[in-house]
Enzyme design. Structure first.
Site, mmCIF file in Angstrom:
data_model
loop_
_atom_site.group_PDB
_atom_site.id
_atom_site.type_symbol
_atom_site.label_atom_id
_atom_site.label_comp_id
_atom_site.label_asym_id
_atom_site.label_seq_id
_atom_site.Cartn_x
_atom_site.Cartn_y
_atom_site.Cartn_z
ATOM 1 N N HIS A 1 0.821 -1.223 0.000
ATOM 2 C CA HIS A 1 0.000 0.000 0.000
ATOM 3 C C HIS A 1 0.849 1.264 0.000
ATOM 4 C CE1 HIS A 1 -4.015 -1.847 0.635
ATOM 5 N NE2 HIS A 1 -3.258 -2.858 1.021
ATOM 6 N N ASP B 1 3.519 9.402 -0.698
ATOM 7 C CA ASP B 1 2.313 8.650 -0.349
ATOM 8 C C ASP B 1 2.105 7.553 -1.376
ATOM 9 O OD1 ASP B 1 -0.005 8.096 1.094
ATOM 10 O OD2 ASP B 1 -0.569 10.205 1.202
HETATM 11 C C1 GDG Z 1 -2.119 3.756 3.286
HETATM 12 C C2 GDG Z 1 -1.074 4.422 2.378
HETATM 13 C C3 GDG Z 1 -2.740 4.400 0.528
HETATM 14 C C4 GDG Z 1 -8.506 9.941 7.778
HETATM 15 N N1 GDG Z 1 -8.853 10.675 8.861
HETATM 16 C C5 GDG Z 1 -10.041 10.223 9.257
HETATM 17 C C6 GDG Z 1 -10.445 9.201 8.394
HETATM 18 N N2 GDG Z 1 -9.489 9.056 7.506
HETATM 19 C C7 GDG Z 1 -9.548 8.094 6.366
HETATM 20 C C8 GDG Z 1 -9.613 8.825 5.054
HETATM 21 C C9 GDG Z 1 -9.045 7.767 4.119
HETATM 22 C C10 GDG Z 1 -8.055 7.029 4.995
HETATM 23 O O1 GDG Z 1 -8.388 7.302 6.345
HETATM 24 C C11 GDG Z 1 -6.626 7.494 4.773
HETATM 25 O O2 GDG Z 1 -6.172 6.927 3.585
HETATM 26 P P1 GDG Z 1 -4.869 7.455 2.850
HETATM 27 O O3 GDG Z 1 -4.809 6.790 1.532
HETATM 28 O O4 GDG Z 1 -4.949 8.937 2.746
HETATM 29 O O5 GDG Z 1 -3.614 7.168 3.758
HETATM 30 P P2 GDG Z 1 -2.989 6.018 4.738
HETATM 31 O O6 GDG Z 1 -3.790 5.889 5.964
HETATM 32 O O7 GDG Z 1 -1.580 6.443 4.961
HETATM 33 O O8 GDG Z 1 -3.050 4.640 3.931
HETATM 34 C C12 GDG Z 1 -1.769 5.264 1.339
HETATM 35 C C13 GDG Z 1 -3.668 3.638 1.453
HETATM 36 O O9 GDG Z 1 -2.930 2.904 2.432
HETATM 37 C C14 GDG Z 1 -4.534 2.656 0.689
HETATM 38 O O10 GDG Z 1 -3.761 1.775 -0.076
HETATM 39 O O11 GDG Z 1 -3.502 5.252 -0.302
HETATM 40 O O12 GDG Z 1 -0.810 5.841 0.464
HETATM 41 O O13 GDG Z 1 -0.180 5.215 3.161
HETATM 42 O O14 GDG Z 1 -10.039 6.868 3.718
HETATM 43 O O15 GDG Z 1 -10.922 9.196 4.781
HETATM 44 N N3 GDG Z 1 -11.619 8.542 8.514
HETATM 45 C C15 GDG Z 1 -12.425 8.904 9.555
HETATM 46 N N4 GDG Z 1 -12.096 9.899 10.434
HETATM 47 C C16 GDG Z 1 -10.920 10.574 10.330
HETATM 48 O O16 GDG Z 1 -10.641 11.479 11.132
HETATM 49 N N5 GDG Z 1 -13.591 8.276 9.708
#
Ligand code: GDG
Length: 503
Positions: free
Chosen positions: A186, A387
């Protein structure tokens, strides 16, 4: 080792409607063969599939698979016990185990999050290569493999997720597993020389050889991995597009992860957000509080924007939702302090009695509210320093009102930038440029906003989470039917083959 089946009532389905829609889509879209085999998902953390829709990110995707098809989801249940637990807790399609304090310290916080996470995000300076971390990392992978093995069937497709579990397939193969095993990373794969700085990089490469298919987020990640395998451990591309690594043949490909667009389609403007002045425009940022997410640079760029564009003072706010994560790793404490100091200084410098420029929220926000917040924001500011993909960029686009959409500002270093070129792409290290792009986004006329949004939405819909899942599993199925060459090898591999042919 024992397997304890709690034998509870069948799982209630709080999101029955969503689950049914997802199931219909899965069944409609997945290839015929995939319908028959059970998918065994393995990830570091297993979330309660009833609560996953609240969690966001990859938990939603995995829970969807676990809920809607023949599946078993195996991993850590989040519990830490003083003594090693050999027991596997079984509840329907979920099988979980606990970790010991030492496992949590050396395998999870240690090798996974203080070595692999920083190095894979190009932060060698933050990597802590401490004695004992790697041994425990291998040890926990070995124990998890031993705990899963009795639950496996001969025709299962096994899909392992993320950097915590690189050696998992090696350990399963040691126990005799012949099943097709796929791995999805990821996070980004770093440039080959960065990866080679990990003292155990050769052991990690050997671990990769035990997989049949390695999936990465982007073409750039594929290029990095292929270059490393060729230069670092004598991997060789063979004519059918696979890589010969030690004594095995491995397929590598990019499978950009996406979101469930329907989750964001019904967003509405969030009336509760408006500040004292009704005309205020919002910029939204949603990132776990992680040093890879570029939060200090984002705050500085916003401060610079206010400095250079006084007419916007009192008219805009930056709402940054930054829930805590891995708080016991030192680098995370540092970033929190840095961010709080920056928010304080920008608010102190520009704020008025009735206007606070930065709303910094260091808590998690309910997922159902996030969609509405995205829709109420004129700009989505997504500026990680590195990322894997970044799902927030996709969620922001999916939540917009197509007749009056907001503008996405996106870091060139997020995997999402590879196919979201209609966003305003910035270099997050360039504070002055980002500040100026914020101004451009506010000044962008409706036709251009609509045109960019339409193109972005098309990509987000095309590369949604079902498509991601479907394409990865279809390729893993081809491995099972011994037909790995029957797919289009990724660009870097085709380029290397063409070069070979030419010579
Ligand atoms: C890893 C990789 C890759 C965030 N704050 C809250 C919340 N979130 C949710 C967002 C989004 C998710 O969490 C974050 O996803 P990301 O993709 O931005 O980042 P990582 O957590 O680092 O994930 C990344 C991912 O895996 C998938 O393969 O894209 O690059 O690092 O869905 O909405 N959700 C809630 N409250 C929050 O305060 N409910």
């Amino acid at each position: 080792m024992t397997v304890r089946n709690r034998n509870r009532e069948p799982l209630p389905q709080p999101c029955v409607a969503t689950a049914r829609v997802a199931k219909r889509r899965m069944l409609a879209e997945k290839p015929d063969q995939a319908r028959t085999s059970r998918i065994v998902l393995v990830s570091n953390r297993v979330t309660d599939i009833r609560k996953a829709p609240q969690a966001g990110g990859v938990a939603v995707a995995l829970a969807d698979i676990a809920r809607t098809r023949s599946a078993l989801w195996f991993g850590w249940n989040g519990e830490i016990r003083p003594q090693p637990a050999t027991e596997v807790e079984r509840e329907g399609r979920i099988a979980t185990v606990a970790l010991t304090e030492a496992d949590h310290r050396d395998y999870y916080l240690g090798y996974s999050n203080s070595v692999l996470w920083p190095v894979f995000h190009n932060r060698l300076d933050l990597a802590q290569f401490e004695a004992g971390f790697f041994e425990r990392y291998i040890g926990v992978n070995r124990r998890l493999a031993e705990q899963l093995q009795p639950l496996l069937r001969g025709d299962d497709l096994i899909w392992v997720h993320d950097y915590h579990l690189l050696p998992f397939a090696t350990e399963l193969r040691r126990l005799g597993a012949q099943n097709p095993i796929g791995f999805f990373l990821h996070i980004p794969f770093p440039p080959w020389q960065t990866f080679m700085a990990i003292p155990e990089h050769q052991q990690l490469a050997r671990s990769l050889a035990a997989y049949d298919l390695i999936g990465l987020q982007t073409k750039a990640d594929v290029a990095n991995l292929v270059t490393y395998l060729e230069n670092g451990v004598f991997g060789r591309i063979v004519p059918d597009g696979r890589i010969r690594l030690l004594d095995r043949l491995v397929s590598v490909g990019s499978f950009p992860i996406g979101i469930d667009v329907a989750d964001f389609a019904h967003a509405k403007r969030d009336g509760g957000l408006v500040q004292a002045r009704a005309s205020v425009h919002r910029i939204i940022g949603v990132d776990r509080l992680d040093y890879t997410k570029g939060l200090p640079q984002k705050f500085k760029a916003f401060g610079q924007f206010l400095e250079s564009n006084p007419r916007y003072r009192g008219q805009v706010v930056l709402t940054q939702i930054a829930p805590p994560t891995r708080g016991s790793v030192e680098a995370y404490t540092d970033i929190r302090q840095q961010l709080e100091a920056l928010a304080g200084s920008i608010n102190g410098r520009f704020g008025e009695l009735d206007w606070v420029p930065i709303h910094y929220i260091h808590r998690s926000t309910a997922r159902r509210r996030l969609a509405d917040i995205y829709r109420s924001s004129r700009i989505g500011l997504v500026t990680p320093l590195r990322d894997g993909m970044n799902l927030v960029a996709k969620e922001y686009v999916a939540a917009q009102d197509a007749s009056d959409p907001g503008v996405l500002i996106l870091s060139q270093f997020a995997g999402a930038a590879e196919d979201m070129s209609q966003a305003l792409i910035v270099n997050p290290y360039n504070i002055a440029e980002t500040a100026d792009v914020i101004r451009m986004a506010f000044e962008m006329g409706l036709p251009e906003r609509q045109q960019r949004h339409e193109a972005l939405m098309e990509t987000v819909e095309k590369n949604n989470v079902v498509a991601w899942c479907r394409s990865f599993l279809a390729q893993l199925e081809r491995v099972r039917s011994n037909d790995p060459a029957n797919w289009r090898a990724p660009e870097p591999i085709r380029a290397a083959l063409a070069k070979l042919q030419a010579t």
